[in-house]
Write an enzyme that holds these catalytic residues in place. Structure first.
Site, PDB file in Angstrom:
ATOM      1  N   LYS A   1       0.819  -1.220   0.000  1.00  0.00           N
ATOM      2  CA  LYS A   1       0.000   0.000   0.000  1.00  0.00           C
ATOM      3  C   LYS A   1       0.847   1.263   0.000  1.00  0.00           C
ATOM      4  CE  LYS A   1      -4.355  -1.761   1.461  1.00  0.00           C
ATOM      5  NZ  LYS A   1      -5.543  -1.691   2.281  1.00  0.00           N
TER       6      LYS A   1
ATOM      7  N   LYS B   1      -4.892  -9.324  -6.711  1.00  0.00           N
ATOM      8  CA  LYS B   1      -6.141  -9.753  -6.089  1.00  0.00           C
ATOM      9  C   LYS B   1      -7.243  -8.725  -6.354  1.00  0.00           C
ATOM     10  CE  LYS B   1      -6.299  -8.015  -1.376  1.00  0.00           C
ATOM     11  NZ  LYS B   1      -7.723  -7.726  -1.325  1.00  0.00           N
TER      12      LYS B   1
ATOM     13  N   LYS C   1     -10.792  -3.588  -3.051  1.00  0.00           N
ATOM     14  CA  LYS C   1     -11.634  -2.401  -2.962  1.00  0.00           C
ATOM     15  C   LYS C   1     -10.900  -1.179  -3.460  1.00  0.00           C
ATOM     16  CE  LYS C   1     -13.173  -3.550   1.489  1.00  0.00           C
ATOM     17  NZ  LYS C   1     -12.622  -2.979   2.675  1.00  0.00           N
TER      18      LYS C   1
HETATM   19  P1  ATP Z   1      -8.158  -2.915   0.478  1.00  0.00           P
HETATM   20  O1  ATP Z   1      -7.760  -2.935  -0.965  1.00  0.00           O
HETATM   21  O2  ATP Z   1      -8.581  -1.567   0.966  1.00  0.00           O
HETATM   22  O3  ATP Z   1      -7.156  -3.620   1.387  1.00  0.00           O
HETATM   23  P2  ATP Z   1      -9.691  -5.298   0.402  1.00  0.00           P
HETATM   24  O4  ATP Z   1     -10.513  -5.494  -0.825  1.00  0.00           O
HETATM   25  O5  ATP Z   1      -8.411  -6.063   0.505  1.00  0.00           O
HETATM   26  O6  ATP Z   1      -9.477  -3.748   0.546  1.00  0.00           O
HETATM   27  P3  ATP Z   1     -10.177  -5.676   3.196  1.00  0.00           P
HETATM   28  O7  ATP Z   1     -11.096  -4.801   3.986  1.00  0.00           O
HETATM   29  O8  ATP Z   1      -8.697  -5.484   3.331  1.00  0.00           O
HETATM   30  O9  ATP Z   1     -10.585  -5.596   1.659  1.00  0.00           O
HETATM   31  O10 ATP Z   1     -10.489  -7.189   3.513  1.00  0.00           O
HETATM   32  C1  ATP Z   1     -11.731  -7.614   4.036  1.00  0.00           C
HETATM   33  C2  ATP Z   1     -11.793  -9.112   4.042  1.00  0.00           C
HETATM   34  O11 ATP Z   1     -11.960  -9.569   2.692  1.00  0.00           O
HETATM   35  C3  ATP Z   1     -10.546  -9.801   4.564  1.00  0.00           C
HETATM   36  O12 ATP Z   1     -10.950 -10.908   5.368  1.00  0.00           O
HETATM   37  C4  ATP Z   1      -9.839 -10.290   3.346  1.00  0.00           C
HETATM   38  O13 ATP Z   1      -9.128 -11.503   3.592  1.00  0.00           O
HETATM   39  C5  ATP Z   1     -10.978 -10.539   2.387  1.00  0.00           C
HETATM   40  N1  ATP Z   1     -10.575 -10.303   1.005  1.00  0.00           N
HETATM   41  C6  ATP Z   1     -10.172  -9.126   0.474  1.00  0.00           C
HETATM   42  N2  ATP Z   1      -9.903  -9.254  -0.822  1.00  0.00           N
HETATM   43  C7  ATP Z   1     -10.132 -10.560  -1.130  1.00  0.00           C
HETATM   44  C8  ATP Z   1     -10.033 -11.327  -2.337  1.00  0.00           C
HETATM   45  N3  ATP Z   1      -9.664 -10.753  -3.472  1.00  0.00           N
HETATM   46  N4  ATP Z   1     -10.345 -12.634  -2.294  1.00  0.00           N
HETATM   47  C9  ATP Z   1     -10.742 -13.212  -1.122  1.00  0.00           C
HETATM   48  N5  ATP Z   1     -10.854 -12.553   0.035  1.00  0.00           N
HETATM   49  C10 ATP Z   1     -10.563 -11.237   0.047  1.00  0.00           C
HETATM   50 MG    MG Z   2      -6.972  -5.656   2.091  1.00  0.00          MG
END
Ligand code: ATP
Ligand code: MG
Length: 343
Positions: free
Chosen positions: A114, A206, A209
């Site tokens: 990040k 991956k 968000k």
């Molecule tokens: P950011 O990019 O802001 O980190 P994020 O999409 O990774 O956002 P988080 O809030 O960090 O979302 O993660 C929330 C939950 O979703 C965590 O338990 C994480 O393991 C799961 N998660 C996030 N992205 C994925 C993905 N691509 N596949 C499976 N699980 C995910």
């Molecule tokens: Mg994340």
């Protein structure tokens, strides 16, 4: 509550909730309600480690709560609340900032990803994020945390912090008549195959968000039309689907779409390939789009219905915080004594 094991998990209300959050996290939270005492948090304090528009943060907090509810988390059984309402999270995080070492934080891959080349200019909160996450979990002495692959390193750090606290303050813990293992060494909870959903544009990243491209993810609020369009436009290669799983090696985008199909259909990847092996994308993508629409569109509809009544969502969060606060305070009362704070 009747269960001996306690689960804590949290998701940040930042950006668009997506299919990865659902398959990797929210969906897995639901069945745990039958076997564990569950605390599901909307971690709004984590969200501000990068800039959040205040109005957008409020919207995302309600959206995530709506997703928890629409997915089947029952606010009467599980505790659902937003982190900032229970100030003990911040209080314990400060103590952990003084237990954890800067070197531990610098090694976190999420921080490196990040912060990128900009590590001198990101917030101090982004570096300290794992300390707050450890506080979230250990404030409730959670025995288990359901974690996605991308969060495993943070849970290991939580275990390191718990062990160092128990050790550094061992004498004081004992002098106060408390259990030597004051903080539990929390275990990861692996439920089913870990699905790390990849970006629809680039199979090496991956689904996230914070990805600037809306086309990279299926949002949980997408309607049927948007879901189908994004799947049809997803990056693939020209080859048909292989009959065996070995044939997916080196084909990250194909592997991702097969994995999504398998997760949504509750099948294994070999089962999906037994059905679609030899078929081209012109057959597989519409089938995946239909499956995704039939599973996700009803949830999106329910989320929209819930979001139409923000007062009800807010009162669910307030009631959850009322239930979380005494549990958090019980731990903090002991921590203050252990550390040597007077009062
Ligand atoms: P950011 O990019 O802001 O980190 P994020 O999409 O990774 O956002 P988080 O809030 O960090 O979302 O993660 C929330 C939950 O979703 C965590 O338990 C994480 O393991 C799961 N998660 C996030 N992205 C994925 C993905 N691509 N596949 C499976 N699980 C995910
Ligand atoms: Mg994340």
């Amino acid at each position: 509550m009747p269960f001996t094991n306690r689960v804590f998990s949290g998701i940040q209300p930042s950006g668009d909730l997506h299919l990865g959050n659902y398959l990797g996290a929210i969906r897995r939270f639901v069945p745990l309600q039958d076997t564990h005492e569950c605390i599901y948090c909307v971690v709004d304090m984590h969200a501000i480690t990068v800039w959040q528009e205040p109005e957008e943060l409020r919207r995302a907090t309600r959206e995530l709560t709506a997703a928890y509810l629409a997915a089947g988390i029952d606010p009467k059984r599980a505790i659902i609340f937003n982190q900032s309402r229970v100030y003990q999270h911040a209080e314990l995080a400060w103590v952990f900032n003084c237990v954890a070492r800067i070197g531990w934080m610098n090694r976190m891959t999420q921080f490196k990803d990040k912060a990128g080349k900009n590590s001198e200019n990101v917030s101090l909160g982004l570096l300290a994020y794992p300390s707050l996450m450890a506080a979230d979990i250990l404030l409730y002495k959670a025995t288990h945390v359901p974690v996605g692959d991308d969060q495993k390193q943070h849970l290991e750090l939580t275990r390191d912090i718990a062990a160092k606290f128990n050790n550094d303050y061992g004498d004081s813990i004992e002098a106060n008549g408390l259990d030597r293992e004051f903080f539990p060494i929390t275990e990861p909870l692996i439920t089913g195959p870990a699905t790390l959903v990849k970006s629809l544009r680039d199979g090496s990243k991956k689904m996230s968000k914070s990805d600037p491209s809306d086309q990279s993810r299926i949002s949980l609020l997408d309607d049927a039309d948007a879901i189908a369009k994004k799947i049809k436009r997803a990056t693939t290669d020209p080859e048909p689907l292989p009959p065996e799983i070995e044939g997916l090696k080196g084909r990250a985008e194909a592997d991702n779409l097969v994995a999504i199909y398998a997760a949504l259909a509750d099948k294994t990847k070999p089962e999906v390939l037994a059905e679609f092996g030899g078929k081209g994308w012109g057959v597989f993508k519409p089938a995946l789009a239909d499956l995704a629409v039939s599973t996700l569109a009803p949830m999106a509809g329910e989320m929209r219905r819930l979001l139409g009544d923000p007062a009800t969502i807010d009162s669910i969060l307030a009631e959850g915080a009322e239930r979380a606060r005494p549990l958090a305070e019980e731990t903090m009362r002991d921590v203050r004594r252990i550390v040597g704070f007077v009062g």
